[in-house]
Structures are given as C-alpha cells and as structure tokens.
Design a protein around this motif. Structure first.
Motif, PDB file in Angstrom:
ATOM      1  N   ALA A  94      18.611  12.952 -26.833  1.00 11.34           N
ATOM      2  CA  ALA A  94      17.348  13.657 -26.610  1.00 11.34           C
ATOM      3  C   ALA A  94      16.888  13.303 -25.203  1.00 11.34           C
ATOM      4  CB  ALA A  94      16.295  13.241 -27.631  1.00 11.34           C
ATOM      5  N   GLY A  95      16.517  14.311 -24.428  1.00 12.41           N
ATOM      6  CA  GLY A  95      16.098  14.071 -23.053  1.00 12.41           C
ATOM      7  C   GLY A  95      14.676  14.529 -22.820  1.00 12.41           C
ATOM      8  N   LEU A  96      13.935  13.749 -22.061  1.00  8.02           N
ATOM      9  CA  LEU A  96      12.561  14.068 -21.720  1.00  8.02           C
ATOM     10  C   LEU A  96      12.418  14.228 -20.208  1.00  8.02           C
ATOM     11  CD1 LEU A  96      10.996  11.378 -24.036  1.00  8.02           C
ATOM     12  CD2 LEU A  96      10.850  13.836 -24.389  1.00  8.02           C
ATOM     13  N   ARG A  97      11.628  15.198 -19.824  1.00  6.99           N
ATOM     14  CA  ARG A  97      11.175  15.457 -18.461  1.00  6.99           C
ATOM     15  C   ARG A  97      12.283  15.423 -17.409  1.00  6.99           C
ATOM     16  NH1 ARG A  97       6.919  18.227 -16.580  1.00  6.99           N
ATOM     17  NH2 ARG A  97       6.349  17.569 -14.506  1.00  6.99           N
ATOM     18  N   THR A  98      12.519  14.281 -16.793  1.00  6.84           N
ATOM     19  CA  THR A  98      13.434  14.198 -15.664  1.00  6.84           C
ATOM     20  C   THR A  98      14.882  13.909 -16.071  1.00  6.84           C
ATOM     21  OG1 THR A  98      12.785  11.888 -15.444  1.00  6.84           O
ATOM     22  CG2 THR A  98      11.679  13.484 -14.013  1.00  6.84           C
ATOM     23  N   SER A  99      15.182  13.997 -17.335  1.00  2.00           N
ATOM     24  CA  SER A  99      16.536  13.665 -17.811  1.00  2.00           C
ATOM     25  C   SER A  99      17.601  14.575 -17.232  1.00  2.00           C
ATOM     26  CB  SER A  99      16.583  13.723 -19.335  1.00  2.00           C
ATOM     27  OG  SER A  99      15.679  12.787 -19.869  1.00  2.00           O
ATOM     28  N   THR A 100      17.225  15.797 -16.851  1.00  3.46           N
ATOM     29  CA  THR A 100      18.212  16.688 -16.236  1.00  3.46           C
ATOM     30  C   THR A 100      18.667  16.177 -14.879  1.00  3.46           C
ATOM     31  OG1 THR A 100      16.427  18.046 -15.314  1.00  3.46           O
ATOM     32  CG2 THR A 100      17.419  18.787 -17.401  1.00  3.46           C
ATOM     33  N   HIS A 101      17.882  15.301 -14.274  1.00  6.78           N
ATOM     34  CA  HIS A 101      18.280  14.680 -13.004  1.00  6.78           C
ATOM     35  C   HIS A 101      18.161  13.163 -13.106  1.00  6.78           C
ATOM     36  CE1 HIS A 101      14.126  16.145 -12.718  1.00  6.78           C
ATOM     37  NE2 HIS A 101      13.874  15.300 -11.738  1.00  6.78           N
ATOM     38  N   SER A 102      18.878  12.630 -14.077  1.00  4.95           N
ATOM     39  CA  SER A 102      18.861  11.193 -14.343  1.00  4.95           C
ATOM     40  C   SER A 102      19.545  10.376 -13.260  1.00  4.95           C
ATOM     41  CB  SER A 102      19.560  10.901 -15.673  1.00  4.95           C
ATOM     42  OG  SER A 102      18.773  11.317 -16.758  1.00  4.95           O
ATOM     43  N   PHE A 118      25.254  15.849 -15.360  1.00  6.59           N
ATOM     44  CA  PHE A 118      24.632  15.284 -16.557  1.00  6.59           C
ATOM     45  C   PHE A 118      23.630  16.274 -17.142  1.00  6.59           C
ATOM     46  CE2 PHE A 118      21.470  12.449 -18.659  1.00  6.59           C
ATOM     47  CZ  PHE A 118      22.312  11.855 -19.582  1.00  6.59           C
ATOM     48  N   GLY A 119      22.771  16.830 -16.302  1.00  5.53           N
ATOM     49  CA  GLY A 119      21.826  17.839 -16.786  1.00  5.53           C
ATOM     50  C   GLY A 119      22.528  19.067 -17.321  1.00  5.53           C
ATOM     51  N   ARG A 120      23.508  19.555 -16.598  1.00  4.87           N
ATOM     52  CA  ARG A 120      24.220  20.770 -16.995  1.00  4.87           C
ATOM     53  C   ARG A 120      25.023  20.557 -18.283  1.00  4.87           C
ATOM     54  NH1 ARG A 120      26.883  21.199 -12.790  1.00  4.87           N
ATOM     55  NH2 ARG A 120      25.529  22.643 -11.665  1.00  4.87           N
TER      56      ARG A 120
END
Length: 196
Positions: A94-102, A118-120
C-alpha cells in the motif's frame, strides 16, 4: 490473514515519520495487528536525495503487508535487496502520497531504474509533478467505486488542503477509486486519480 505490517516511512516534506506511527499504533490497539516501523533518520532541512537507511527493514521478510510513505530515498544495496525480495514474493503493498517517487538514485546506480520504475511497476504510474503548494484539491468518489469496501465511511465529495499530483494514465489492472480536481492551481490544471 494479514497480521504483520511493515511501515516503510520517512520523508522530510510530509513528515510521515511523525504521522504514520499513530496509524500503526491504532492498528495494533484496535485491530490486533503487529506493526513494525521501518523509519529513515530525518534531519531538519534534509536535502532531497540524501543517502539514508531504514531501521528494522528486516521485518519485510515476515511481513504480510508493506505500507510505503517515503520520498526520494537513496538506500544501500542491502536494503534495496530486502525491498526487492519483498516485492518479488508477490505480497501486497500500500502506498501513500509520495510512494510513486520513493527513490532517486544517481544515473550510475544499479537501482536507477527504480526512480520511475517503482511507481510505474508497483503502483501503476510514476510521479510527474504537482499543481503547486498553494493549491487545494476537490476529491470525489467515482460512481463505479461507491461500494468499494476501502471507501466505507468516506464522503462522496470533499476538499483537501493539499495539492494534486500529476500522474500518467494508470496501468492495468489499477482500479480508480477517488478522482481529484485542482483548486487554484499554480500551473495548467489537470484532473487526476487520487486513490486507486
């Protein structure tokens, strides 16, 4: 039966290292989950792309769920291998907010492809940009998602004092749940998914 959650958290912009421990604590006290906090050291005015490490990341080996809320991390190889092993196992994330650019590795790193990848690959889209720090977002539940169990108790329409991210069209099989419209954007407005 998911009981063990590893919270991989830490970013200087949104202070997830301050907010997420309370959520983890509620899950433990109210629902009987076991939560492990894997937190990066955060220092005031930390520069973006700072080399860092997560505490307790070994908890991923036995976790049933990884919750990610971090931004632009550069980790040592051994920690990236732990994250990769978790993802390769097929267990949920599960990812929150900025997880697409971790992550934000330099071009010569073996992990450089994870900056957008990672985001993609994990969340269905990389991060592009946002509508500016002074903007807000009007959020609504998409009609086909009103009965989705994760939205139980969520108002059909609400405004948040937070800026909307630009993302690319979501990869399949992502199911869009919440839709956002920028309010007072600092750039040309673009509606985007908020939750999927």
């Amino acid at each position: 039966d998911m009981k063990r959650i590893a919270f991989v958290i830490g970013d200087p912009e949104y202070s997830s290292h301050l907010s997420m421990p309370g959520i983890a604590d509620d899950l433990v006290k109210l629902h009987g989950y076991k939560a492990t906090l894997c937190v990066t050291s955060i220092v005031p005015d930390e520069p973006d792309f700072a080399l860092s490490e997560f505490s307790n990341l070994e908890a991923l080996a036995d976790a049933d769920l990884m919750v990610v809320f971090t931004r632009f991390r550069v980790l040592p190889d051994r920690q990236m291998k732990m994250i990769k092993a978790y993802l390769d196992s097929g267990r949920p994330v599960a990812g929150l907010r900025t997880s697409t650019h971790s992550f934000h590795f330099p071009a010569d790193s073996m992990w450089h492809s994870w900056n957008d990848g990672f985001g993609r690959n994990v969340f269905g889209t990389p991060w592009i940009s946002h509508h500016g720090h002074s903007s807000k977002t009007d959020v609504s539940i998409l009609p086909d998602s009103k009965r989705h169990p994760i939205l139980k108790g969520v108002d059909a329409n609400f405004r948040v004092r937070s800026w909307l991210y630009h993302v690319t069209p979501l990869a399949k099989p992502c199911e869009q749940l919440l839709w956002g419209k920028p309010v007072d954007p600092e750039c040309p407005p673009q509606e985007n998914p908020v939750a999927w």
